[in-house]
Design a protein around this motif. Structure first.
Motif, PDB file in Angstrom:
ATOM      1  N   UNK A  45       0.826  -1.209   0.000  1.00  0.00           N
ATOM      2  CA  UNK A  45       0.000   0.000   0.000  1.00  0.00           C
ATOM      3  C   UNK A  45       0.865   1.266   0.000  1.00  0.00           C
ATOM      4  N   UNK A  46       2.006   1.191   0.695  1.00  0.00           N
ATOM      5  CA  UNK A  46       2.920   2.335   0.718  1.00  0.00           C
ATOM      6  C   UNK A  46       3.487   2.612  -0.674  1.00  0.00           C
ATOM      7  N   UNK A  47       3.918   1.541  -1.355  1.00  0.00           N
ATOM      8  CA  UNK A  47       4.452   1.704  -2.709  1.00  0.00           C
ATOM      9  C   UNK A  47       3.372   2.203  -3.651  1.00  0.00           C
ATOM     10  N   UNK A  48       2.178   1.660  -3.542  1.00  0.00           N
ATOM     11  CA  UNK A  48       1.064   2.097  -4.378  1.00  0.00           C
ATOM     12  C   UNK A  48       0.769   3.573  -4.170  1.00  0.00           C
ATOM     13  N   UNK A  49       0.764   4.000  -2.910  1.00  0.00           N
ATOM     14  CA  UNK A  49       0.506   5.402  -2.595  1.00  0.00           C
ATOM     15  C   UNK A  49       1.606   6.305  -3.149  1.00  0.00           C
ATOM     16  N   UNK A  50       2.869   5.852  -3.029  1.00  0.00           N
ATOM     17  CA  UNK A  50       3.992   6.645  -3.542  1.00  0.00           C
ATOM     18  C   UNK A  50       3.917   6.800  -5.053  1.00  0.00           C
ATOM     19  N   UNK A  51       3.541   5.726  -5.736  1.00  0.00           N
ATOM     20  CA  UNK A  51       3.441   5.777  -7.191  1.00  0.00           C
ATOM     21  C   UNK A  51       2.256   6.629  -7.629  1.00  0.00           C
ATOM     22  N   UNK A  52       1.146   6.535  -6.894  1.00  0.00           N
ATOM     23  CA  UNK A  52       0.003   7.416  -7.159  1.00  0.00           C
ATOM     24  C   UNK A  52       0.404   8.872  -6.983  1.00  0.00           C
ATOM     25  N   UNK A  53       1.127   9.141  -5.897  1.00  0.00           N
ATOM     26  CA  UNK A  53       1.507  10.520  -5.577  1.00  0.00           C
ATOM     27  C   UNK A  53       2.367  11.136  -6.679  1.00  0.00           C
ATOM     28  N   UNK A  54       3.373  10.392  -7.133  1.00  0.00           N
ATOM     29  CA  UNK A  54       4.273  10.978  -8.130  1.00  0.00           C
ATOM     30  C   UNK A  54       3.587  11.089  -9.493  1.00  0.00           C
ATOM     31  N   UNK A  55       2.681  10.157  -9.792  1.00  0.00           N
ATOM     32  CA  UNK A  55       1.930  10.229 -11.051  1.00  0.00           C
ATOM     33  C   UNK A  55       0.978  11.417 -11.030  1.00  0.00           C
ATOM     34  N   UNK A  56       0.281  11.601  -9.921  1.00  0.00           N
ATOM     35  CA  UNK A  56      -0.619  12.745  -9.795  1.00  0.00           C
ATOM     36  C   UNK A  56       0.160  14.061  -9.809  1.00  0.00           C
ATOM     37  N   UNK A  57       1.364  14.060  -9.220  1.00  0.00           N
ATOM     38  CA  UNK A  57       2.188  15.266  -9.221  1.00  0.00           C
ATOM     39  C   UNK A  57       2.613  15.626 -10.641  1.00  0.00           C
ATOM     40  N   UNK A  58       2.915  14.608 -11.459  1.00  0.00           N
ATOM     41  CA  UNK A  58       3.276  14.865 -12.856  1.00  0.00           C
ATOM     42  C   UNK A  58       2.105  15.491 -13.606  1.00  0.00           C
ATOM     43  N   UNK A  59       0.903  14.960 -13.388  1.00  0.00           N
ATOM     44  CA  UNK A  59      -0.284  15.541 -14.017  1.00  0.00           C
ATOM     45  C   UNK A  59      -0.503  16.974 -13.539  1.00  0.00           C
ATOM     46  N   UNK A  60      -0.361  17.200 -12.227  1.00  0.00           N
ATOM     47  CA  UNK A  60      -0.610  18.523 -11.659  1.00  0.00           C
ATOM     48  C   UNK A  60       0.371  19.559 -12.201  1.00  0.00           C
ATOM     49  N   UNK A  61       1.603  19.129 -12.488  1.00  0.00           N
ATOM     50  CA  UNK A  61       2.604  20.058 -13.018  1.00  0.00           C
ATOM     51  C   UNK A  61       2.194  20.632 -14.365  1.00  0.00           C
ATOM     52  N   UNK A  62       1.306  19.919 -15.058  1.00  0.00           N
ATOM     53  CA  UNK A  62       0.819  20.387 -16.355  1.00  0.00           C
ATOM     54  C   UNK A  62      -0.600  20.942 -16.251  1.00  0.00           C
ATOM     55  N   UNK A  63      -1.101  21.086 -15.029  1.00  0.00           N
ATOM     56  CA  UNK A  63      -2.445  21.606 -14.831  1.00  0.00           C
ATOM     57  C   UNK A  63      -3.543  20.627 -15.172  1.00  0.00           C
ATOM     58  N   UNK A  64      -3.200  19.325 -15.175  1.00  0.00           N
ATOM     59  CA  UNK A  64      -4.193  18.308 -15.500  1.00  0.00           C
ATOM     60  C   UNK A  64      -4.797  17.749 -14.211  1.00  0.00           C
ATOM     61  N   UNK A  65      -6.074  17.426 -14.208  1.00  0.00           N
ATOM     62  CA  UNK A  65      -6.706  16.914 -12.987  1.00  0.00           C
ATOM     63  C   UNK A  65      -6.234  15.512 -12.652  1.00  0.00           C
ATOM     64  N   UNK A  66      -6.281  15.186 -11.346  1.00  0.00           N
ATOM     65  CA  UNK A  66      -5.971  13.825 -10.934  1.00  0.00           C
ATOM     66  C   UNK A  66      -7.050  12.886 -11.457  1.00  0.00           C
TER      67      UNK A  66
END
Length: 239
Positions: free
Chosen positions: A211-232
């Motif tokens: 669950x920790x790894x899943x959360x970390x991967x979700x976090x960095x993927x969502x951060x990449x989207x957010x950097x471009x102004x894209x919704x999670x």
């Protein structure tokens, strides 16, 4: 000849497959080179690969196609990705080969211990290993325990990686596989997953780490989207 048999014959044609693999590889390279990508947080991972220190990098299957461009690897660096032994997986694997990677095909009939031995052999030889945490069949963005097992047995550092792009094409697959578009803007992000994995973890500890790894991967993927102004992405619509 029936339409079904004709499709199967075409799909199994080596010359046609080779042509399609090369075409896709050239397209992905073209899309990357004509777009403007910013890489963030990749310094430690790049340094390990440059020094010949193998790492395990984890990505969501949806964004696996850009994996060869997530590294700033020197010539001769060995990087290997796990791919499905099914027809679509073989195609993806050969695209990665065309882009300079090694691959290990996974089969649903293959014993995990056999696959793990091959992976650990590659790591000992200095080859970094990439895996889609939710591949090859999903469910989308639900991590398996495989990266944790390999981290425990190899001692290799684990990095979560993601890419996002302003303009992408989404295939109608179980994970909405993303194909980059040319002349766009994107980001490539990386962060080390630093949770300690016990030598003999209990089932509860393995689940906590998963669950920790899943959360970390979700976090960095969502951060990449957010950097471009894209919704999670909504977790309830990831399948």
């Amino acid at each position: 000849m029936s339409l079904k048999k004709l499709r199967k014959k075409i799909a199994n044609n080596p010359r046609l497959n080779h042509f399609v693999e090369g075409l896709f590889a050239r397209y992905v390279r073209f899309a990357f080179r004509t777009s403007r990508f910013e890489r963030t947080g990749c310094e430690d991972m790049d340094a390990c690969v440059a020094l010949g220190e193998p790492v395990i990098f984890v990505v969501w299957h949806q964004r696996l196609i850009m994996a060869p461009f997530m590294f700033n690897a020197p010539p001769g660096a060995r990087i290997c990705a796990l791919t499905s032994a099914a027809r679509a997986g073989r195609l993806a694997g050969q695209i990665l080969v065309n882009l300079g990677w090694e691959t290990i095909p996974m089969s649903s009939h293959q014993r995990h211990i056999t696959l793990s031995r091959e992976v650990l052999k590659r790591i000992k030889q200095g080859c970094s290993i990439g895996i889609a945490a939710d591949g090859p069949r999903g469910p989308a963005r639900v991590s398996s325990t495989v990266p944790i097992v390999w981290a425990r047995t190899s001692g290799a550092r684990v990095f979560t990686v993601a890419f996002a792009q302003k303009r992408v094409f989404r295939f109608p697959t179980w994970d909405k596989q993303m194909l980059p578009m040319p002349f766009s803007r994107g980001v490539i992000t990386c962060q080390e997953w630093t949770d300690a994995v016990p030598r003999k973890p209990s089932e509860e500890q393995v689940e906590e780490l998963r669950l920790s790894l899943q959360s970390a991967l979700d976090h960095i993927t969502d951060a990449a989207d957010a950097a471009l102004g894209k919704p999670h992405e909504n977790p309830n619509t990831r399948a």
